[in-house]
Scaffold this motif. Structure first.
Motif, PDB file in Angstrom:
ATOM      1  N   PHE A 187      41.881  45.281  29.783  1.00 18.90           N
ATOM      2  CA  PHE A 187      43.169  44.787  30.246  1.00 18.90           C
ATOM      3  C   PHE A 187      43.494  43.452  29.590  1.00 18.90           C
ATOM      4  N   LYS A 188      44.761  43.267  29.270  1.00 18.29           N
ATOM      5  CA  LYS A 188      45.160  42.010  28.629  1.00 18.29           C
ATOM      6  C   LYS A 188      44.995  40.841  29.589  1.00 18.29           C
ATOM      7  N   ILE A 189      45.358  41.052  30.864  1.00 21.66           N
ATOM      8  CA  ILE A 189      45.218  39.991  31.856  1.00 21.66           C
ATOM      9  C   ILE A 189      44.484  40.592  33.062  1.00 21.66           C
ATOM     10  N   ALA A 190      43.171  40.602  32.995  1.00 24.36           N
ATOM     11  CA  ALA A 190      42.371  41.235  34.043  1.00 24.36           C
ATOM     12  C   ALA A 190      42.609  40.593  35.401  1.00 24.36           C
ATOM     13  N   ASP A 191      42.806  39.291  35.414  1.00 24.84           N
ATOM     14  CA  ASP A 191      43.044  38.588  36.672  1.00 24.84           C
ATOM     15  C   ASP A 191      44.302  39.122  37.358  1.00 24.84           C
ATOM     16  N   MET A 192      45.338  39.403  36.587  1.00 29.53           N
ATOM     17  CA  MET A 192      46.573  39.933  37.142  1.00 29.53           C
ATOM     18  C   MET A 192      46.373  41.347  37.673  1.00 29.53           C
ATOM     19  N   VAL A 193      45.567  42.133  36.967  1.00 31.40           N
ATOM     20  CA  VAL A 193      45.291  43.508  37.398  1.00 31.40           C
ATOM     21  C   VAL A 193      44.565  43.518  38.741  1.00 31.40           C
ATOM     22  N   VAL A 194      43.551  42.663  38.877  1.00 37.63           N
ATOM     23  CA  VAL A 194      42.802  42.605  40.134  1.00 37.63           C
ATOM     24  C   VAL A 194      43.715  42.115  41.263  1.00 37.63           C
TER      25      VAL A 194
END
Length: 270
Positions: A187-194
């Motif tokens: 994911f490009k922005i894993a923090d946003m996905v979580v």
């Protein structure tokens, strides 16, 4: 497309669920946006994904999408773990750890060919659970391959959705569980996905993840450094746990095989 999916998804533009089915599309009557519904797939990304790494862009290449599961996924965990690790062994672990999950609506996040979605649907059928599974990916080509495998398996409770993990098209606290096999690193922005996953999960719902950890050997770290240039990220186990914990997902159990880690998190109940 099974119109049942429309009861769970919202329009990405206005976040409403006022849908009208047309011939090969669905119309949001609240804002007028129209989305294609072809090949059993509801596509909520008419302009394409907004969050793509170079590694993810390969999923939009036909030979990669065509051969992903049979030529790579079937062998990948054996290569990455350093021991024989078949898909069957992986799915037994998934089913065992998700055994307490009951009926409801589940999400296979960044599903590729829908491997985990098919396992969730099969296990629910064996247990006579009323469960629906949404298989979500940002690549229509991957979803087309998933559609073929789902039809071949005669699984009627899986619904294909083209959308992004960084912006999940679901209302808050609506999903009964999320599974994600191998995509956390991409994911490009894993923090946003979580953060999005926590938003859409019901309190107490599980999140099962298979992901890759940072290697301890110097030569493997150099290879991972090359992979980082393509947008693939690697963390140590503590950093993965911290990533989920700061958004309210707490680790229940984990197992590691080489750089491959399986982890089961659960959304806190407040």
């Amino acid at each position: 497309m099974d119109e049942k999916i429309l009861q769970w998804v919202v329009c990405p533009q206005c976040a409403e669920r006022q849908w009208k089915i047309e011939r090969e599309s669905v119309l949001c009557t609240a804002c007028g946006c129209q989305y294609r519904a072809q090949h059993d797939i509801l596509n909520l990304l008419p302009g394409g994904p907004h969050f793509l790494t170079s590694a993810q862009r390969t999923n939009f290449i036909l030979p990669v999408a065509w051969g992903y599961e049979d030529f790579w996924r079937r062998r990948s965990l054996s290569l990455l773990s350093g021991q024989p690790f078949t898909l069957e062994r992986e799915l037994v672990l998934l089913d065992t750890w998700m055994a307490e999950a009951g009926p409801g609506v589940f999400l296979d996040l960044a599903c590729s060919h829908g491997l985990y979605a098919r396992s969730l649907a099969r296990s629910a059928a064996l247990r006579h659970l009323d469960r629906e599974v949404i298989a979500l990916d940002s690549s229509p080509l991957m979803l087309q391959q998933a559609a073929g495998k789902i039809r071949h398996a005669n699984l009627t409770t899986i619904h294909l959705l083209c959308a992004e993990g960084e912006s999940l098209p679901f209302p808050a606290s609506t999903l009964d569980g999320i599974v994600c096999g191998g995509s956390l690193n991409e994911f490009k922005i894993a923090d946003m996905v979580v953060a999005e996953a926590v938003r859409v999960l019901k309190p107490g719902a599980p999140f099962f993840s298979m992901h890759l950890l940072q290697s301890e050997s110097s030569w493997a770290r150099r290879l991972q450094g090359v992979a980082r240039q393509g947008g693939i990220e690697f963390w140590d186990a503590a950093s993965v746990q911290a990533l989920f914990a700061r958004h309210g997902l707490h680790l229940e159990r984990h197992a590691q095989f080489g750089i491959v880690q399986f982890a089961l998190f659960r959304k806190e109940v407040r």
